[in-house]
Design a protein around this motif. Structure first.
Motif, PDB file in Angstrom:
ATOM      1  N   LEU A  71     -65.496  61.248  -8.411  1.00  0.00           N
ATOM      2  CA  LEU A  71     -64.625  62.376  -8.113  1.00  0.00           C
ATOM      3  C   LEU A  71     -65.230  63.614  -8.764  1.00  0.00           C
ATOM      4  CD1 LEU A  71     -61.768  62.836  -6.781  1.00  0.00           C
ATOM      5  CD2 LEU A  71     -60.861  62.747  -9.117  1.00  0.00           C
ATOM      6  N   ASP A  72     -65.724  64.528  -7.949  1.00  0.00           N
ATOM      7  CA  ASP A  72     -66.427  65.704  -8.451  1.00  0.00           C
ATOM      8  C   ASP A  72     -65.490  66.907  -8.403  1.00  0.00           C
ATOM      9  OD1 ASP A  72     -68.100  67.864  -8.975  1.00  0.00           O
ATOM     10  OD2 ASP A  72     -69.778  67.048  -7.822  1.00  0.00           O
ATOM     11  N   THR A  73     -65.022  67.341  -9.573  1.00  0.00           N
ATOM     12  CA  THR A  73     -64.084  68.460  -9.646  1.00  0.00           C
ATOM     13  C   THR A  73     -64.742  69.749 -10.117  1.00  0.00           C
ATOM     14  OG1 THR A  73     -63.376  68.164 -11.951  1.00  0.00           O
ATOM     15  CG2 THR A  73     -62.316  66.772 -10.282  1.00  0.00           C
ATOM     16  N   ALA A  74     -66.051  69.727 -10.351  1.00  0.00           N
ATOM     17  CA  ALA A  74     -66.746  70.911 -10.859  1.00  0.00           C
ATOM     18  C   ALA A  74     -66.729  72.026  -9.816  1.00  0.00           C
ATOM     19  CB  ALA A  74     -68.176  70.563 -11.242  1.00  0.00           C
ATOM     20  N   SER A  75     -66.404  73.238 -10.245  1.00  0.00           N
ATOM     21  CA  SER A  75     -66.282  74.351  -9.307  1.00  0.00           C
ATOM     22  C   SER A  75     -67.553  75.181  -9.212  1.00  0.00           C
ATOM     23  CB  SER A  75     -65.117  75.261  -9.707  1.00  0.00           C
ATOM     24  OG  SER A  75     -65.300  75.751 -11.023  1.00  0.00           O
ATOM     25  N   GLY A  76     -68.452  75.077 -10.185  1.00  0.00           N
ATOM     26  CA  GLY A  76     -69.686  75.860 -10.149  1.00  0.00           C
ATOM     27  C   GLY A  76     -70.799  75.132  -9.422  1.00  0.00           C
ATOM     28  N   PRO A  77     -71.858  75.849  -9.034  1.00  0.00           N
ATOM     29  CA  PRO A  77     -72.997  75.215  -8.359  1.00  0.00           C
ATOM     30  C   PRO A  77     -73.633  74.150  -9.254  1.00  0.00           C
ATOM     31  CG  PRO A  77     -73.097  77.620  -8.198  1.00  0.00           C
ATOM     32  CD  PRO A  77     -72.033  77.314  -9.191  1.00  0.00           C
ATOM     33  N   HIS A  78     -73.954  73.005  -8.675  1.00  0.00           N
ATOM     34  CA  HIS A  78     -74.618  71.951  -9.422  1.00  0.00           C
ATOM     35  C   HIS A  78     -75.284  70.997  -8.445  1.00  0.00           C
ATOM     36  CE1 HIS A  78     -70.581  70.496  -8.520  1.00  0.00           C
ATOM     37  NE2 HIS A  78     -71.011  69.261  -8.653  1.00  0.00           N
ATOM     38  N   ASP A  79     -76.249  70.256  -8.956  1.00  0.00           N
ATOM     39  CA  ASP A  79     -77.030  69.326  -8.146  1.00  0.00           C
ATOM     40  C   ASP A  79     -76.219  68.050  -7.907  1.00  0.00           C
ATOM     41  OD1 ASP A  79     -78.994  67.906  -6.862  1.00  0.00           O
ATOM     42  OD2 ASP A  79     -80.331  67.751  -8.601  1.00  0.00           O
ATOM     43  N   LEU A  80     -76.033  67.711  -6.639  1.00  0.00           N
ATOM     44  CA  LEU A  80     -75.263  66.514  -6.311  1.00  0.00           C
ATOM     45  C   LEU A  80     -76.104  65.244  -6.361  1.00  0.00           C
ATOM     46  CD1 LEU A  80     -73.119  67.711  -3.263  1.00  0.00           C
ATOM     47  CD2 LEU A  80     -72.575  67.825  -5.701  1.00  0.00           C
ATOM     48  N   ALA A  81     -77.414  65.377  -6.280  1.00  0.00           N
ATOM     49  CA  ALA A  81     -78.280  64.198  -6.153  1.00  0.00           C
ATOM     50  C   ALA A  81     -78.061  63.170  -7.264  1.00  0.00           C
ATOM     51  CB  ALA A  81     -79.738  64.625  -6.084  1.00  0.00           C
ATOM     52  N   PRO A  82     -77.975  63.561  -8.537  1.00  0.00           N
ATOM     53  CA  PRO A  82     -77.778  62.537  -9.571  1.00  0.00           C
ATOM     54  C   PRO A  82     -76.486  61.753  -9.388  1.00  0.00           C
ATOM     55  CG  PRO A  82     -78.454  64.624 -10.550  1.00  0.00           C
ATOM     56  CD  PRO A  82     -78.130  64.910  -9.122  1.00  0.00           C
ATOM     57  N   TYR A  83     -75.451  62.389  -8.866  1.00  0.00           N
ATOM     58  CA  TYR A  83     -74.174  61.712  -8.684  1.00  0.00           C
ATOM     59  C   TYR A  83     -74.205  60.820  -7.445  1.00  0.00           C
ATOM     60  CZ  TYR A  83     -72.996  65.121 -12.181  1.00  0.00           C
ATOM     61  OH  TYR A  83     -72.996  65.870 -13.333  1.00  0.00           O
ATOM     62  N   LEU A  84     -74.939  61.224  -6.420  1.00  0.00           N
ATOM     63  CA  LEU A  84     -75.131  60.340  -5.272  1.00  0.00           C
ATOM     64  C   LEU A  84     -75.935  59.105  -5.675  1.00  0.00           C
ATOM     65  CD1 LEU A  84     -75.829  62.998  -2.508  1.00  0.00           C
ATOM     66  CD2 LEU A  84     -73.892  61.424  -2.554  1.00  0.00           C
ATOM     67  N   ARG A  85     -76.947  59.295  -6.502  1.00  0.00           N
ATOM     68  CA  ARG A  85     -77.753  58.155  -6.950  1.00  0.00           C
ATOM     69  C   ARG A  85     -76.982  57.253  -7.907  1.00  0.00           C
ATOM     70  NH1 ARG A  85     -82.096  62.072  -6.776  1.00  0.00           N
ATOM     71  NH2 ARG A  85     -81.773  62.597  -8.976  1.00  0.00           N
ATOM     72  N   SER A  86     -75.892  57.790  -8.488  1.00  0.00           N
ATOM     73  CA  SER A  86     -75.098  56.974  -9.413  1.00  0.00           C
ATOM     74  C   SER A  86     -74.166  56.012  -8.676  1.00  0.00           C
ATOM     75  CB  SER A  86     -74.276  57.872 -10.337  1.00  0.00           C
ATOM     76  OG  SER A  86     -73.142  58.404  -9.665  1.00  0.00           O
ATOM     77  N   LEU A  87     -74.105  56.122  -7.335  1.00  0.00           N
ATOM     78  CA  LEU A  87     -73.196  55.289  -6.554  1.00  0.00           C
ATOM     79  C   LEU A  87     -73.785  53.918  -6.261  1.00  0.00           C
ATOM     80  CD1 LEU A  87     -72.055  57.956  -3.938  1.00  0.00           C
ATOM     81  CD2 LEU A  87     -70.691  57.061  -5.849  1.00  0.00           C
ATOM     82  N   ARG A  88     -72.912  52.933  -6.218  1.00  0.00           N
ATOM     83  CA  ARG A  88     -73.287  51.615  -5.742  1.00  0.00           C
ATOM     84  C   ARG A  88     -73.372  51.616  -4.221  1.00  0.00           C
ATOM     85  NH1 ARG A  88     -68.817  48.565  -9.526  1.00  0.00           N
ATOM     86  NH2 ARG A  88     -70.048  48.494 -11.456  1.00  0.00           N
ATOM     87  N   LEU A  89     -73.758  50.495  -3.648  1.00  0.00           N
ATOM     88  CA  LEU A  89     -73.802  50.349  -2.200  1.00  0.00           C
ATOM     89  C   LEU A  89     -72.454  50.726  -1.594  1.00  0.00           C
ATOM     90  CD1 LEU A  89     -75.475  49.286   0.248  1.00  0.00           C
ATOM     91  CD2 LEU A  89     -74.379  47.062  -0.153  1.00  0.00           C
ATOM     92  N   HIS A  90     -72.482  51.583  -0.589  1.00  0.00           N
ATOM     93  CA  HIS A  90     -71.297  52.049   0.130  1.00  0.00           C
ATOM     94  C   HIS A  90     -70.380  52.934  -0.719  1.00  0.00           C
ATOM     95  CE1 HIS A  90     -71.745  48.128   2.678  1.00  0.00           C
ATOM     96  NE2 HIS A  90     -72.671  49.029   2.972  1.00  0.00           N
ATOM     97  N   GLY A  91     -70.879  53.428  -1.833  1.00  0.00           N
ATOM     98  CA  GLY A  91     -70.057  54.272  -2.698  1.00  0.00           C
ATOM     99  C   GLY A  91     -69.831  55.659  -2.110  1.00  0.00           C
ATOM    100  N   THR A  92     -68.825  56.353  -2.631  1.00  0.00           N
ATOM    101  CA  THR A  92     -68.427  57.662  -2.117  1.00  0.00           C
ATOM    102  C   THR A  92     -68.410  58.690  -3.232  1.00  0.00           C
ATOM    103  OG1 THR A  92     -67.055  56.747  -0.350  1.00  0.00           O
ATOM    104  CG2 THR A  92     -66.560  58.992  -1.048  1.00  0.00           C
ATOM    105  N   LEU A  93     -69.001  59.841  -2.945  1.00  0.00           N
ATOM    106  CA  LEU A  93     -68.884  61.020  -3.799  1.00  0.00           C
ATOM    107  C   LEU A  93     -67.935  61.986  -3.111  1.00  0.00           C
ATOM    108  CD1 LEU A  93     -69.692  62.979  -6.094  1.00  0.00           C
ATOM    109  CD2 LEU A  93     -71.678  63.639  -4.711  1.00  0.00           C
ATOM    110  N   CYS A  94     -66.810  62.282  -3.755  1.00  0.00           N
ATOM    111  CA  CYS A  94     -65.780  63.133  -3.166  1.00  0.00           C
ATOM    112  C   CYS A  94     -65.748  64.469  -3.898  1.00  0.00           C
ATOM    113  CB  CYS A  94     -64.425  62.444  -3.258  1.00  0.00           C
ATOM    114  SG  CYS A  94     -63.070  63.422  -2.597  1.00  0.00           S
ATOM    115  N   LEU A  95     -65.907  65.550  -3.144  1.00  0.00           N
ATOM    116  CA  LEU A  95     -65.920  66.893  -3.717  1.00  0.00           C
ATOM    117  C   LEU A  95     -64.526  67.502  -3.678  1.00  0.00           C
ATOM    118  CD1 LEU A  95     -69.167  68.380  -2.105  1.00  0.00           C
ATOM    119  CD2 LEU A  95     -68.929  67.117  -4.253  1.00  0.00           C
ATOM    120  N   LEU A  96     -64.036  67.908  -4.844  1.00  0.00           N
ATOM    121  CA  LEU A  96     -62.772  68.622  -4.941  1.00  0.00           C
ATOM    122  C   LEU A  96     -62.973  70.067  -5.378  1.00  0.00           C
ATOM    123  CD1 LEU A  96     -60.380  66.070  -6.682  1.00  0.00           C
ATOM    124  CD2 LEU A  96     -60.875  66.348  -4.255  1.00  0.00           C
ATOM    125  N   GLY A  97     -64.108  70.364  -5.973  1.00  0.00           N
ATOM    126  CA  GLY A  97     -64.377  71.717  -6.450  1.00  0.00           C
ATOM    127  C   GLY A  97     -64.443  72.703  -5.298  1.00  0.00           C
TER     128      GLY A  97
END
Length: 355
Positions: A244-270
């Motif tokens: 669950l990504d709640t950060a409102s400022g610009p940031h690199d999403l790649a590390p959080y996508l790579r932190s996911l397991r198979l079929h995992g989801t990165l959800c942006l709320l910022g």
């Protein structure tokens, strides 16, 4: 007929917020009037103050508030005068589109849900004015019973920051057996940590501030990762079912996508309007990148019941409404641990500007 109210309004684009006497609409048959006691201060309020232009002035911000029913329309069945209630960032929808009929009024495709402020009333065409005011009038469908066990000031942010995180966690079925990462431990993120932990998940928080680790663990996080440390961030690879990504400022999403397991989801709320992604981080592991927003009336009431059961409220600093300028300045400078809430008990005595 109309109902007199006092609000904290911006009168010039980006200008100061000052008291303003104005008129609410009279009650329609299914409306309730809410005497407001507390209202949160959100980053979107700051954006509105700086972004509003004529003819939408004056504008009263505020979209996460609590109070008590002060009057009820003749056809109201769910509330009585004196009931403790809460209202969030939407107050109406078309009621006829596919989404509304399916119970997803927050995704109304019939013009979108009507915003609590800076929206347009579907019946009379007037601009809506928000919850930094003495009273609000809304349909009972969008007003929610506030459990007595919840502190009103600390419950107010549940109606925006809370429901935004709750909606995402519930939609993606976070619970026992799932490992959840929460990025950005501010107004939304700290509630995301509390909710995910109470839902039974293993919770890992990401923060840029190493000095906050102990405080974040006190919220319920099982682990805290200092995301400014590239090695610590890289070590999270394939750890999470859901982030669950709640950060409102610009940031690199790649590390959080790579932190996911198979079929995992990165959800942006910022509220970052544009992001760049490394597409390989989506393809490898069949990851999903998604977004979410506020919840339906049914989901809001579900959240409030859960909060009552588990004793969950926001961590807040409470300021009198006379200090709204201080609240906005602190928010813009980032001098807020989690959420600022205005106590509106002094507001009626502050009115110096008449409509």
């Amino acid at each position: 007929m109309t109902r007199p109210a006092v609000g904290l309004a911006v009168h010039t684009p980006g200008g100061p917020v000052r008291p303003w006497s104005f008129e609410r609409r009279d009650l329609r048959p299914h409306d309730v009037a809410v005497a407001i006691t507390h209202c949160g201060v959100c980053h979107s309020d700051v954006e509105a103050i700086h972004g509003v232009r004529a003819p939408d002035l004056p504008l009263v911000p505020g979209h996460e508030f609590v109070g008590r029913v002060s009057a009820a329309g003749g056809s109201v069945t769910r509330f009585r005068v004196g009931d403790a209630v809460a209202v969030g960032n939407s107050v109406d929808s078309c009621g006829a589109c596919e989404e509304c009929l399916a119970g997803y009024e927050n995704h109304c495709s019939g013009g979108g849900p009507t915003r609590t402020y800076w929206g347009v009333d579907r019946h009379d065409g007037r601009r809506t004015q928000g919850g930094w005011s003495t009273e609000y009038v809304a349909s009972e469908t969008w007003v929610h019973h506030l459990p007595d066990v919840l502190d009103p000031a600390a419950a107010a942010p549940l109606m925006c920051a809370g429901i935004t995180t709750w909606e995402a966690l519930r939609h993606w079925a976070v619970g026992p057996g799932t490992t959840v990462g929460v990025v950005g431990i501010g107004g939304l993120g700290h509630l995301g940590v509390k909710f995910a932990k109470a839902l039974g998940a293993e919770v890992v928080a990401f923060t840029l501030a190493p000095e906050r680790v102990a405080d974040i663990k006190a919220l319920g996080a099982d682990d805290v990762v200092v995301s400014a440390d590239p090695d610590a961030l890289a070590a999270q690879a394939r750890r999470f079912d859901f982030v669950l990504d709640t950060a409102s400022g610009p940031h690199d999403l790649a590390p959080y996508l790579r932190s996911l397991r198979l079929h995992g989801t990165l959800c942006l709320l910022g509220i970052t309007p544009v992001v760049e992604i490394e597409t390989r981080a989506l393809r490898v592991g069949r990851h999903s990148l998604s977004g979410s927003g506020t919840g339906s009336p049914a989901r809001v009431q579900e959240m409030l019941a859960f909060c009552a059961e588990h004793g969950i409220v926001a961590d807040v600093d409470v300021l009198p409404s006379a200090q709204v300028a201080t609240a906005l300045d602190r928010l813009e400078r980032g001098d807020v641990s989690y959420r600022i809430v205005l106590d509106l008990a002094d507001l009626a005595d502050l009115a110096t500007v008449t409509a």
